[in-house]
Design a protein around this motif. Structure first.
Motif, PDB file in Angstrom:
ATOM      1  N   GLY A  13       0.802  -1.220   0.000  1.00 21.25           N
ATOM      2  CA  GLY A  13       0.000   0.000   0.000  1.00 21.25           C
ATOM      3  C   GLY A  13       0.833   1.267   0.000  1.00 21.25           C
ATOM      4  N   ALA A  14       2.152   1.121   0.099  1.00 19.41           N
ATOM      5  CA  ALA A  14       3.041   2.294   0.124  1.00 19.41           C
ATOM      6  C   ALA A  14       4.410   1.884  -0.405  1.00 19.41           C
ATOM      7  N   TYR A  15       5.135   2.856  -0.894  1.00 23.89           N
ATOM      8  CA  TYR A  15       6.513   2.569  -1.291  1.00 23.89           C
ATOM      9  C   TYR A  15       7.326   3.844  -1.226  1.00 23.89           C
ATOM     10  N   THR A  16       8.622   3.655  -1.101  1.00 25.34           N
ATOM     11  CA  THR A  16       9.552   4.758  -1.334  1.00 25.34           C
ATOM     12  C   THR A  16      10.677   4.185  -2.162  1.00 25.34           C
ATOM     13  N   ALA A  17      11.056   4.914  -3.204  1.00 24.97           N
ATOM     14  CA  ALA A  17      12.013   4.381  -4.167  1.00 24.97           C
ATOM     15  C   ALA A  17      13.043   5.423  -4.548  1.00 24.97           C
ATOM     16  N   LEU A  18      14.274   4.964  -4.665  1.00 23.41           N
ATOM     17  CA  LEU A  18      15.353   5.804  -5.178  1.00 23.41           C
ATOM     18  C   LEU A  18      15.715   5.224  -6.540  1.00 23.41           C
ATOM     19  N   MET A  19      15.519   6.011  -7.583  1.00 25.15           N
ATOM     20  CA  MET A  19      15.803   5.545  -8.942  1.00 25.15           C
ATOM     21  C   MET A  19      16.974   6.324  -9.505  1.00 25.15           C
ATOM     22  N   THR A  20      17.915   5.612 -10.121  1.00 25.68           N
ATOM     23  CA  THR A  20      18.999   6.320 -10.804  1.00 25.68           C
ATOM     24  C   THR A  20      18.803   6.173 -12.311  1.00 25.68           C
ATOM     25  N   PHE A  21      19.282   7.187 -13.030  1.00 25.91           N
ATOM     26  CA  PHE A  21      19.126   7.259 -14.481  1.00 25.91           C
ATOM     27  C   PHE A  21      20.508   7.384 -15.120  1.00 25.91           C
ATOM     28  N   ALA A  22      20.550   7.162 -16.419  1.00 22.15           N
ATOM     29  CA  ALA A  22      21.772   7.443 -17.162  1.00 22.15           C
ATOM     30  C   ALA A  22      22.159   8.903 -16.914  1.00 22.15           C
ATOM     31  N   ALA A  23      23.455   9.191 -17.089  1.00 23.28           N
ATOM     32  CA  ALA A  23      23.976  10.557 -16.940  1.00 23.28           C
ATOM     33  C   ALA A  23      23.869  11.089 -15.514  1.00 23.28           C
ATOM     34  N   LEU A  61      10.923   8.770  -5.182  1.00 20.63           N
ATOM     35  CA  LEU A  61       9.466   8.655  -5.308  1.00 20.63           C
ATOM     36  C   LEU A  61       8.918   8.074  -4.016  1.00 20.63           C
ATOM     37  N   THR A  62       7.961   8.755  -3.421  1.00 22.62           N
ATOM     38  CA  THR A  62       7.339   8.227  -2.214  1.00 22.62           C
ATOM     39  C   THR A  62       5.828   8.271  -2.387  1.00 22.62           C
ATOM     40  N   TYR A  63       5.191   7.164  -2.099  1.00 24.59           N
ATOM     41  CA  TYR A  63       3.733   7.064  -2.213  1.00 24.59           C
ATOM     42  C   TYR A  63       3.195   6.341  -0.994  1.00 24.59           C
ATOM     43  N   SER A  64       2.148   6.879  -0.417  1.00 25.12           N
ATOM     44  CA  SER A  64       1.426   6.108   0.582  1.00 25.12           C
ATOM     45  C   SER A  64      -0.060   6.118   0.260  1.00 25.12           C
ATOM     46  N   GLY A  65      -0.635   4.949   0.122  1.00 25.91           N
ATOM     47  CA  GLY A  65      -2.082   4.795  -0.061  1.00 25.91           C
ATOM     48  C   GLY A  65      -2.785   4.587   1.267  1.00 25.91           C
ATOM     49  N   TYR A  66      -2.000   4.634   2.363  1.00 32.20           N
ATOM     50  CA  TYR A  66      -2.545   4.522   3.724  1.00 32.20           C
ATOM     51  C   TYR A  66      -2.606   5.889   4.395  1.00 32.20           C
ATOM     52  N   ALA A  67      -2.370   6.946   3.611  1.00 34.43           N
ATOM     53  CA  ALA A  67      -2.078   8.230   4.235  1.00 34.43           C
ATOM     54  C   ALA A  67      -3.247   8.780   5.027  1.00 34.43           C
ATOM     55  N   HIS A  68      -2.902   9.450   6.112  1.00 30.37           N
ATOM     56  CA  HIS A  68      -3.830  10.304   6.846  1.00 30.37           C
ATOM     57  C   HIS A  68      -3.661  11.728   6.308  1.00 30.37           C
TER      58      HIS A  68
END
Lengths: 380, 380
Positions: free
Chosen positions: B197-207, B213-220
């Motif tokens: 129901g939630a995630y936090t992600a660190l994404m790396t890209f070329a260059a 990205l942080t998402y919570s579907g449980y949010a208050h």
């Protein structure tokens, strides 16, 4: 400059001497407090009138000076970052234990009243388990006047030791659990002011809690917008003064830059700009704490508490004096009336996270701060 | 329901038939458009009057239905997520190539006008290199009425396939570079509605670009606060209606919950609640893009552009019709007048990031989405 009002106001504190390399600081100190201003740290540490010292020097000097002070039988309050290597932190912590003297690392934004109130509410269990912390701060850190070592990564410069140390202190205090791993990118985006100026980090904690921390010291966007235009130090901020740091810096030569920095230090002729005390608490950007049964959003005026059915705003009385929380914790520890939270071990653990952040960015993998500790023990 | 107005308004689109399992949807369709409503997909695909189909079915049906449609010689618009396995995405992409028919994956928030305008500005090079994206979204996703498969991770439920697919589309479109690795934590915090129901992600890209990205579907806490209280779909939102999703859900039995969900679909008696079109563009939370010479903050009304010396607000004309951008891209691709951005390959790459996100959370390490591709090629 910022901590002085709280020190002066505390009836348990008397000024007994100071050391500074700069003549103007010593002169002002001697005049203001009528006590000796020493030309060397050794001379200060030999003074039998001094029980405790507050060390607010460049990062790279902390270890040596703190250890000397502890060995001279003084309690020590040292500014964050505790030091810029874990080996130094370990030596400092050991020196404190061996001397039986207090070591507190502060000020840092982990002491800010909204952080402490939120941490205590969470620790009470009222809102269930801590799940996630989301922490953002976008500032012009890199473009403010800097001494050369502040932009030299090899000397503890850049935003990791000076700013992530705040961020990590805040997040650790809120979560209240050991950090198990750090995955981060620390970035150097400006070759003319070359050092780590931004980072984003994913930190995991025991019991499955997680935090996301993002900081940019190169920001054009100012995240104080999210804090009702209250500055990091708790003052009202005028959003119309857009881009000032970059503009001012562009007009300065490097010699001018050093002088601009010095103008903000104790003893400088115009170093009393902030005569009016801050109306609000200090802060370190947008901080949202997601718990099982509520989310808590921190502000310089209090806490927004978003529960399952209701939300409320819990105001926190305005600060009496800036950084009073730090002096309270330190003086209480010196007098033996209070167990310090931000002691040598705390400082060590925060620096372990900073080192893990930098190491993770270099190695592009997770780094466990306590594994750094193991490596260190083998080395020591 | 949300895409219908743009389909109806486009002079290049004529309705030629529909398929739905639900009687009430077929009846309404036949009455509204005066064309056949089929009881099976096969029957629809046999109709020579149909050039293109729009597939808006549960995630787990996408692969089979899309491949059947492509093989029947139809162009296909399929809702995100493209599918819930990379092997399925690869089969769908191949079916599109083999049939020589268009496959577009949408709608997703990657199509939102503010995202597209920002992406084009960034791609123009005007602001220098992209450095970092910071993306937050706090919603009540988990507590809205759901069909059982929407909360079943094994069937593509949870927020990763349905919400990270948006988030990743937005961020990929803005950065415009390949994703090199994903480190994430996807969390399941509610055993009564058990799924990620939630995630936090660190994404790396070329260059060297990076995104958090942080998402919570449980949010208050509701991050629409940061978007001037405009909802994800571009409507004014009343912050006083706090906690409604949790409250409503608590009052529903599981059968009621399924019915509540169905009441929002085509053909249901009260499925026209949103008669008034949205005044603002859709959005997917707080999105800040840090470039070399400017930061861009997206809003449902336009872009805040924070430059070195000045800031400006670039208004974007209000949407004519919701999701018009999707229909434009799809119809243009069918007519051969426009090369689609969100084609099968795009959809595949976004799902590769979703799979990497889940895999990273399980394995507690970085996962490279293109390495998943290698593994897959070996398997296929």
């Amino acid at each position: 400059m910022l901590t002085l009002p709280a020190l002066k106001a505390d009836p348990r504190v008397a000024f007994a001497g100071a050391f500074d390399l700069r003549d103007e600081a010593r002169v002002r100190f001697a005049v203001e407090f009528g006590v000796p201003a020493f030309e060397t740290l050794d001379a200060l540490l030999r003074s039998p009138d001094i029980d405790a010292v507050y060390i607010a020097t460049p990062h790279e000097l902390h270890a040596e000076q703190v250890i000397a002070a502890l060995r001279a039988g003084k309690h020590v309050l040292v500014e964050k970052p505790m030091a810029t290597s874990l080996a130094d932190c370990a030596r400092m912590e050991r020196a404190s234990a061996e001397a039986g003297k207090v070591l507190v690392v502060g000020p840092s934004h982990g002491f800010d009243a909204p952080v402490q109130v939120a941490a205590e509410l969470v620790a009470s269990g009222k809102y269930g388990a801590v799940r996630m912390v989301t922490a953002l701060n976008f500032t012009d850190f890199i473009f403010r006047p800097r001494r050369s070592e502040e932009l030299d990564s090899d000397r503890g410069g850049g935003v990791v030791y000076s700013q992530a140390a705040h961020h990590i202190d805040v997040v650790r205090r809120l979560v209240g659990l050991p950090v198990t791993s750090v995955r981060a990118v620390a970035a150097n985006w400006d070759s003319s002011r070359s050092s780590e100026g931004a980072y984003t980090a994913l930190m995991t904690f025991a019991a499955g809690a997680v935090a996301s921390l993002t900081y940019s010291g190169y920001a054009h966007y100012d995240s104080d917008e999210l804090l009702g235009w209250i500055s990091e130090l708790g003052y009202d901020k005028d959003p119309a003064r857009y881009g000032e740091a970059r503009k001012n810096l562009a007009a300065l030569s490097s010699q001018d830059e050093i002088e601009a920095k010095l103008r903000r230090t104790y003893g400088a002729p115009d170093a009393s700009a902030n005569d009016a005390l801050a109306r609000y608490h200090e802060h370190f950007g947008f901080i949202l704490l997601s718990c099982e049964r509520a989310d808590l959003k921190l502000s310089p005026k209090g806490l927004s508490i978003y529960g399952d059915a209701e939300r409320e705003f819990l105001p926190i009385a305005p600060p009496e004096l800036p950084r009073k929380e730090v002096i309270d914790e330190f003086v209480g520890a010196c007098l033996g009336t209070r167990r310090p939270i931000h002691d040598g071990r705390w400082g060590f653990d925060t620096i372990a996270c900073c080192v893990a952040l930098l190491e993770s960015s270099r190695r592009r993998t997770d780094v466990a701060p306590n594994r750094l500790l193991d490596t260190l023990s083998e080395k020591l």
